[in-house]
Design a protein around this motif. Structure first.
Motif, PDB file in Angstrom:
ATOM      1  N   VAL A   1       2.369 -14.188  -0.940  1.00 56.84           N
ATOM      2  CA  VAL A   1       2.403 -13.014  -0.074  1.00 56.84           C
ATOM      3  C   VAL A   1       3.530 -13.174   0.960  1.00 56.84           C
ATOM      4  O   VAL A   1       4.225 -12.215   1.293  1.00 56.84           O
ATOM      5  CB  VAL A   1       1.017 -12.878   0.608  1.00 56.84           C
TER       6      VAL A   1
ATOM      7  N   ASP B   1       6.606 -10.593   1.654  1.00 60.60           N
ATOM      8  CA  ASP B   1       6.890 -10.036   2.973  1.00 60.60           C
ATOM      9  C   ASP B   1       8.341 -10.269   3.389  1.00 60.60           C
ATOM     10  O   ASP B   1       8.977  -9.401   3.981  1.00 60.60           O
ATOM     11  CB  ASP B   1       5.959 -10.659   4.027  1.00 60.60           C
TER      12      ASP B   1
ATOM     13  N   HIS C   1      -1.873  -6.592  -1.511  1.00 66.23           N
ATOM     14  CA  HIS C   1      -0.898  -6.737  -0.440  1.00 66.23           C
ATOM     15  C   HIS C   1       0.329  -5.851  -0.692  1.00 66.23           C
ATOM     16  O   HIS C   1       0.887  -5.267   0.238  1.00 66.23           O
ATOM     17  CB  HIS C   1      -0.482  -8.204  -0.319  1.00 66.23           C
TER      18      HIS C   1
END
Ligand SMILES: *Cc1c(COP(=O)(O)O)cnc(C)c1O
Length: 232
Positions: A102, A106, A148
């Motif tokens: 994740v 990002d 996500h």
């Protein structure tokens, strides 16, 4: 010297036969020519033979070759990507195959925004064989990654990627390919927001036919096109 033109013709023929076996045609399978360790001249020769997708596993190699390689090709980053290197390639690559956290997603989002890259395609790297040394997330973590990704604007998840161990009887590798294909189909049917299961990137020189037979539509082939790599 590898006869790139002949090798490519051979690989394409083998892709076509494997695709037919799984009820598809050669055009359904994207061939990513893996050019790591090879000079720009060899890449350009492959481009002259119709190659449009180039795979490299290191950021540094993309940067070194980028300006020497003919334009109009799509660069694929297929190797492990450290978050602090995303900024160097974000505006150069067409697709990142090796997203396994994740945090990395990002950072790709952040750098894409910063560099005005409106969309960057990524694949989630899944470690389907459970091999300890390999990168990639466990199949059980895929949902968290997809969840996500829903909120991201520039990052576009467009499939899964996997690497299988080389030394194997082949029988269990076929099963691994089969299992990840099923996962790929499951996700496609769930229709997550911002997720478009377009590509299943699996299969290398030693196993691309088996991967295609089991549902791969993107193969990453180096040695069978360019010959053995010299790391010295
Ligand atoms: C090197 C590499 C390939 C290509 O391997 P070959 O066996 O030479 O075809 C494919 N995928 C990844 C991630 C690689 O690093």
């Amino acid at each position: 010297m590898a006869d790139i033109e002949k090798n490519l013709a051979d690989v394409r023929k083998r892709i076509e036969i494997a695709a037919k076996k799984s009820g598809r045609c050669a055009d359904d399978v994207t061939l990513v020519a893996v050019t790591k360790t090879h000079p720009a001249e060899m890449i350009n020769e492959a481009i002259d033979c119709g190659v449009r997708d180039i795979g490299e596993n290191k950021v540094q190699e993309i940067l070194e070759k980028y300006d020497k390689v003919k334009k109009g090709v799509r660069w694929h980053l297929i190797g492990h990507l450290q978050t602090n290197k995303v900024k160097y390639i974000i505006d150069k690559v067409y697709m990142i195959h090796s997203v396994d956290s994740v945090k990395l997603m990002d950072e790709i989002e952040r750098q894409a925004e910063k560099h005005g890259v409106s969309q960057i395609k990524i694949l989630i790297e899944v470690n389907i064989s459970g091999e300890e040394t390999k990168f990639g997330i466990a199949p059980s973590e895929i949902d968290e990654m997809l969840d996500h990704a829903k909120a991201l604007k520039c990052v576009k998840v467009c499939g899964l990627m996997t690497i299988l161990p080389k030394i194997d009887s082949g029988i269990s590798n076929r099963l691994h390919f089969h299992n990840i294909y099923n996962k790929f189909v499951d996700i496609s049917q769930n229709k997550y927001d911002n997720i478009d299961m377009e590509f299943l990137s699996m299969g290398m020189s030693g196993d691309f036919e088996m991967a295609i037979e089991e549902g791969s539509n993107m193969v990453r082939v180096g040695t069978a096109i360019f010959g053995e790599r010299d790391y010295s």
